[in-house]
Design an enzyme around this catalytic site. Sequence first.
Site, PDB file in Angstrom:
ATOM      1  N   LYS A 187       7.499   5.777   3.151  1.00 20.53           N
ATOM      2  CA  LYS A 187       7.452   5.130   1.658  1.00 20.53           C
ATOM      3  C   LYS A 187       8.100   3.849   1.541  1.00 20.53           C
ATOM      4  O   LYS A 187       7.816   2.919   0.639  1.00 20.53           O
ATOM      5  CB  LYS A 187       8.297   6.340   0.897  1.00 20.53           C
ATOM      6  CG  LYS A 187       7.496   7.725   0.663  1.00 20.53           C
ATOM      7  CD  LYS A 187       6.148   7.802   0.328  1.00 20.53           C
ATOM      8  CE  LYS A 187       5.697   9.185   0.077  1.00 20.53           C
ATOM      9  NZ  LYS A 187       5.482  10.050   1.090  1.00 20.53           N
ATOM     10  N   ASP A 188       9.157   3.625   2.184  1.00 19.96           N
ATOM     11  CA  ASP A 188       9.798   2.327   2.315  1.00 19.96           C
ATOM     12  C   ASP A 188       8.947   1.045   2.607  1.00 19.96           C
ATOM     13  O   ASP A 188       8.892  -0.082   2.044  1.00 19.96           O
ATOM     14  CB  ASP A 188      10.998   2.225   3.333  1.00 19.96           C
ATOM     15  CG  ASP A 188      12.128   3.037   2.842  1.00 19.96           C
ATOM     16  OD1 ASP A 188      12.329   3.119   1.737  1.00 19.96           O
ATOM     17  OD2 ASP A 188      12.892   3.855   3.797  1.00 19.96           O
TER      18      ASP A 188
END
Length: 493
Positions: free
Chosen positions: A109-110
């Site tokens: 998700k980063d």
Amino acid sequence: MRYHSTRDKSKSLTGGEAIIKGISEDGGLFVPESIPKLPGIENMLEMSYQEIAQMILGMYLTDFTSDEIKEAVEQAYDSKFESDEIVPLVVKGEAVFLELFHGPTFAFKDMALSILPYLLKTALKKNGIKDEIVILVATSGDTGKAALEGFKDVPGTKVIVFFPEDGVSPIQRKQMLTQEGENTYVVRLNGNFDDAQNGVKKMFGDELFNKELGQKGYVLSSANSINIGRLIPQIIYYVHGYLKLIKEGVVKNGDLVNVAVPTGNFGNILAAYYAKEMGLPIAKLICASNDNRILTDFFQTGAYDRRRQLMTTSSPSMDILISSNLERFIYHTSGEDDQLIIEKMSELSKEGFYHYQAERDLVYPDMATEEEISYWINHLHNEEDYIMDPHTAVAYCAYKKYCELTKDHNFTMIASTASPYKFSDKVLKSLGVVSTGNDEFEKLGQLSELMHGQVPSKLAELESLPVLHDHLCDPVNMKEITLELLKGGAHHD
Ligand SMILES: *Cc1c(COP(=O)(O)O)cnc(C)c1O
């Protein structure tokens, strides 16, 4: 480039407007009016991750200047990633792991949430919006922490995260409850991820509620993968991965590759589809599910049926029954049929199921049971001395089943979505390591020995960080608690 709603093709927004809104009023998701084409592979070979990012974002966000995009890219993909390459590649046999978990929260998700705040900030400025943005997040574990980190202390924004009380790993829980930042709020929800996602979607669609917030100086936005600003940055690593494979001589320019993705909300695999449509030589999209095999069933049978119990698995970020981005995929592959989408999505919400036979040639669906996850984690460790997290193992298992079935020898890029440290319990059990205690941090230590490395300091230090958030609510009260958290009103500066 304009953006339409999957449920209303006549809507036409700029990229910035679509990012600010997150979701369309008609309940549809924003999609680009056309998919741009990549330049020839040979023209991209020398590009860094950041340069590829600038190129791709520039194609989709034509309302941004190239300086604005450059600045966002430089602020996002910097030393907060553990690796200079941003996404290191690990080749094992005929597969390569795209390690997407070297960002600040150790999950893929980063990759998007480190840039979304900058895209959003720029979009707000360009559109003359002075309201404070409230990012509402429903999370199955990883999005929440990545959004909190991404938006922490970003002026003009607040983040409110809802996570299912019993649906995240101990490390994920600790990561979120210890979150710092003046503008961050974390709420534990008595419910599962779908409850959280439904509650958040309802708040977006609630006119009266939005009006009430508007009077206080707030406007809602989304950092979930329904936001097109999440999706576009995810295309970058597939292109980057393929280019790197060519440069390292693993594949030749033009060779077809497959992509295997551990899938929940269908965001990551949809980005691979976009990459393919942009001209990257991707053959099959291997769509991997855990015991919540709703997508496997859908692609195999044409029936999307959510009338089943959600199961809690060792890959919690994929414990989902409503896979939001599938709507975008059906839209694109049905010839942009917005009426079809309206029909199917209303059936889904009213009856709990719909029938639609998605294109069979493109997607290979399969799944992994808990036993299979353990088996493949253990097997790969024994054979290659390489350790995967349970999500990545789901993709690896589906990939293995695909190879077995088809004897296809295309090289395969496996989206490696989380650090094994985030899910040490399942990983250690799979490796047959008996844990001496119940202590999460002891397990991290044990795992680090097996991985011949060190526990990342950001995870090790969680042990001593104080819990800063203690809100708990029922799904029916999500609106109330949101108002309560925002009651101070927006701060203008
Ligand atoms: C979010 C997540 C997934 C699922 O990705 P989608 O884009 O929702 O399909 C898989 N693995 C991990 C570790 C995740 O955090």
